[in-house]
Design an enzyme around this catalytic site. Structure first.
Site, mmCIF file in Angstrom:
data_model
loop_
_atom_site.group_PDB
_atom_site.id
_atom_site.type_symbol
_atom_site.label_atom_id
_atom_site.label_comp_id
_atom_site.label_asym_id
_atom_site.label_seq_id
_atom_site.Cartn_x
_atom_site.Cartn_y
_atom_site.Cartn_z
ATOM 1 N N HIS A 269 0.843 -1.199 0.000
ATOM 2 C CA HIS A 269 0.000 0.000 0.000
ATOM 3 C C HIS A 269 0.876 1.246 0.000
ATOM 4 O O HIS A 269 1.665 1.464 0.914
ATOM 5 C CB HIS A 269 -0.904 0.021 1.231
ATOM 6 C CG HIS A 269 -2.092 -0.876 1.108
ATOM 7 N ND1 HIS A 269 -3.260 -0.675 1.817
ATOM 8 C CD2 HIS A 269 -2.314 -1.965 0.337
ATOM 9 C CE1 HIS A 269 -4.134 -1.625 1.495
ATOM 10 N NE2 HIS A 269 -3.571 -2.421 0.603
ATOM 11 N N TYR B 177 -9.702 6.009 6.789
ATOM 12 C CA TYR B 177 -9.977 6.458 8.145
ATOM 13 C C TYR B 177 -11.052 7.546 8.078
ATOM 14 O O TYR B 177 -10.901 8.518 7.329
ATOM 15 C CB TYR B 177 -8.718 7.037 8.796
ATOM 16 C CG TYR B 177 -7.638 6.022 9.104
ATOM 17 C CD1 TYR B 177 -7.467 5.528 10.397
ATOM 18 C CD2 TYR B 177 -6.771 5.566 8.110
ATOM 19 C CE1 TYR B 177 -6.472 4.617 10.692
ATOM 20 C CE2 TYR B 177 -5.768 4.652 8.395
ATOM 21 C CZ TYR B 177 -5.620 4.189 9.688
ATOM 22 O OH TYR B 177 -4.627 3.282 9.974
ATOM 23 N N PRO C 282 -4.807 1.753 18.407
ATOM 24 C CA PRO C 282 -4.522 1.197 17.087
ATOM 25 C C PRO C 282 -4.658 2.181 15.935
ATOM 26 O O PRO C 282 -4.381 1.814 14.793
ATOM 27 C CB PRO C 282 -5.560 0.067 16.962
ATOM 28 C CG PRO C 282 -6.685 0.487 17.854
ATOM 29 C CD PRO C 282 -6.047 1.213 19.000
ATOM 30 N N LYS D 215 0.569 1.096 15.006
ATOM 31 C CA LYS D 215 1.933 1.054 15.530
ATOM 32 C C LYS D 215 2.224 -0.091 16.506
ATOM 33 O O LYS D 215 3.385 -0.323 16.833
ATOM 34 C CB LYS D 215 2.257 2.383 16.247
ATOM 35 C CG LYS D 215 2.326 3.573 15.322
ATOM 36 C CD LYS D 215 3.423 3.399 14.300
ATOM 37 C CE LYS D 215 3.326 4.417 13.190
ATOM 38 N NZ LYS D 215 3.665 3.876 11.892
ATOM 39 N N TYR E 256 3.484 7.362 9.440
ATOM 40 C CA TYR E 256 2.690 6.168 9.163
ATOM 41 C C TYR E 256 3.550 5.052 8.572
ATOM 42 O O TYR E 256 3.402 3.876 8.946
ATOM 43 C CB TYR E 256 1.547 6.508 8.210
ATOM 44 C CG TYR E 256 0.432 5.484 8.210
ATOM 45 C CD1 TYR E 256 -0.641 5.595 9.093
ATOM 46 C CD2 TYR E 256 0.438 4.391 7.343
ATOM 47 C CE1 TYR E 256 -1.668 4.656 9.103
ATOM 48 C CE2 TYR E 256 -0.569 3.459 7.343
ATOM 49 C CZ TYR E 256 -1.627 3.587 8.226
ATOM 50 O OH TYR E 256 -2.644 2.654 8.242
#
Length: 393
Positions: free
Chosen positions: A72, A201, A293, A297, A384
């Site tokens: 991704h 998200y 979450p 991480k 990220y």
């Protein structure tokens, strides 16, 4: 029984550390209180930083991950009626790999079995002895009704938040930092195609939502929920109805629903224990820290701990450099607190709180700023994909 390193816990961090040590010739024994089936039944994270991926390759257990993992290069944030893609590959030159923790664990368990290195499942009454001040630590345990004492040089506590390792440290030698959030995540796993090829998200006045996946045919969805909720209160129909209401209209229109085969509610917390070394005991992963979450991480932080401890133990056991072990805690904690910050920030950015009007406007300003400037998007992207591992020298 004797070994160089006693590893407490056969989750991904304990198994990965054991595999790395075995491959470089450092003897180790793994003790796990549960059965193999129980270890594999735990459904957890599935977004792997590039550092974790590289470490799996170094450990020689990447064949399935490389074949089946989904690369991704970005993900989307949705809020205030708009969507913004975070193009991690363009911004950082890096990406993440979607590959479930269950599959990671299975690959590591199979590698352990193939290596012939010792592992004891259903090890009970585990006690850590003489690790604080002596140079001859040991671990006592019961296995199949027989009592054993494992003499070792070092102990790696990879047994999670509720494990015996951190609990064995005297309270006056450790300091805990914690933030508990006033909500949980209701997660649903289903064999339906993901709604999109990348994670989404979502911030919505009804609550946070996340569209994730484990493969091209298996999806993982999450809803922010009250801690007073019970899984039994959420039928599949209720879950899909609420998820649809929180998603952007164009995403909701593509959502394929179906029966779930796993559903659970997880509370959210931030937690760090300092230090992470106590004599010859080293805390690793969830034994030392927990993150919400939202930033993906948890497993990745465990991996960076493993990287640091592995290289420190190599120095101590093979190169005559026990001084490298003195740096374990400080190196790990630098990266941990940065990841804690990012996970806390993502949680505050995307969830719905019972806040005053001023705090709500600040949240909206944060959303707007970080998604409307290259600098803001770069900050999100580089955190990220994962900050680089610090060399152990």
């Amino acid at each position: 029984m004797k070994t160089q390193v006693a590893i407490i816990g056969a989750g991904p961090s304990g198994l990965l550390l054991g595999q790395l040590l075995h491959r470089c010739g450092i003897d180790n024994v793994i003790l796990e209180r549960h059965t193999p089936d129980y270890v594999l039944s735990r459904v957890r994270a599935g977004v792997l930083e590039y550092g974790f991926v590289d470490l799996m390759r170094e450990a020689g257990v990447s064949a399935n991950m490389d074949a089946e993992g989904l690369d991704h290069g970005g993900f989307s944030l949705a809020f205030q009626g708009r969507r913004q893609r975070v193009d991690m590959r363009e911004l950082t030159g890096k990406s993440v790999l979607v590959y479930g923790q269950t599959e990671v664990t299975r690959d590591l368990m199979e590698a352990r079995e193939a290596s012939g290195a010792p592992i004891y499942y259903e090890a009970t009454d585990v006690r850590l002895n003489d690790f604080l001040d002596g140079d001859k630590p040991s671990v006592s345990f019961t296995h199949q009704g027989e009592q054993h004492v494992l003499q070792c040089d070092y102990i790696a506590g990879c047994d999670g938040f509720h494990g015996v390792s951190r609990q064995s440290v005297p309270q006056d030698r450790i300091r805990n930092f914690e933030r508990v959030y006033p909500f949980g995540w209701l997660g649903l796993l289903t064999d339906t195609p993901p709604v999109e090829d990348e994670l989404i998200y979502v911030h919505n006045p009804r609550g946070f939502a996340l569209c994730s996946m484990r493969s091209h045919t298996r999806s993982r969805y999450y809803l922010q929920c009250s801690l007073a909720e019970h899984v039994d209160d959420w039928s599949d129909d209720r879950f899909w109805t609420e998820l649809t209401a929180r998603l952007p209209e164009d995403v909701a229109a593509k959502l394929q629903t179906g029966p779930s085969f796993e559903k659970s509610i997880a509370p959210l917390r931030s937690f760090v224990a300092e230090p992470m070394r106590f004599g010859n005991l080293f805390l690793v992963g969830d034994a030392a820290h927990i993150v919400p979450p939202t930033g993906a991480k948890g497993l990745n932080l465990a991996s960076s701990d493993v990287y640091t401890l592995y290289h420190a133990l190599r120095g101590a056991c093979l190169d005559g450099r026990p001084d490298l072990l003195d740096r374990y805690s400080e190196i790990c904690l630098r990266r941990i607190w940065k990841a804690e910050r990012f996970s806390w920030w993502m949680t505050m950015l995307l969830h719905t709180f019972d806040d005053d009007a001023f705090s709500q406007r600040i949240q909206q300003a944060e959303q707007d700023y970080y998604t409307s400037t290259r600098a803001g998007l770069m900050t999100i992207a580089e955190n990220y994909v994962g900050l680089p591992y610090e060399p152990v020298v």
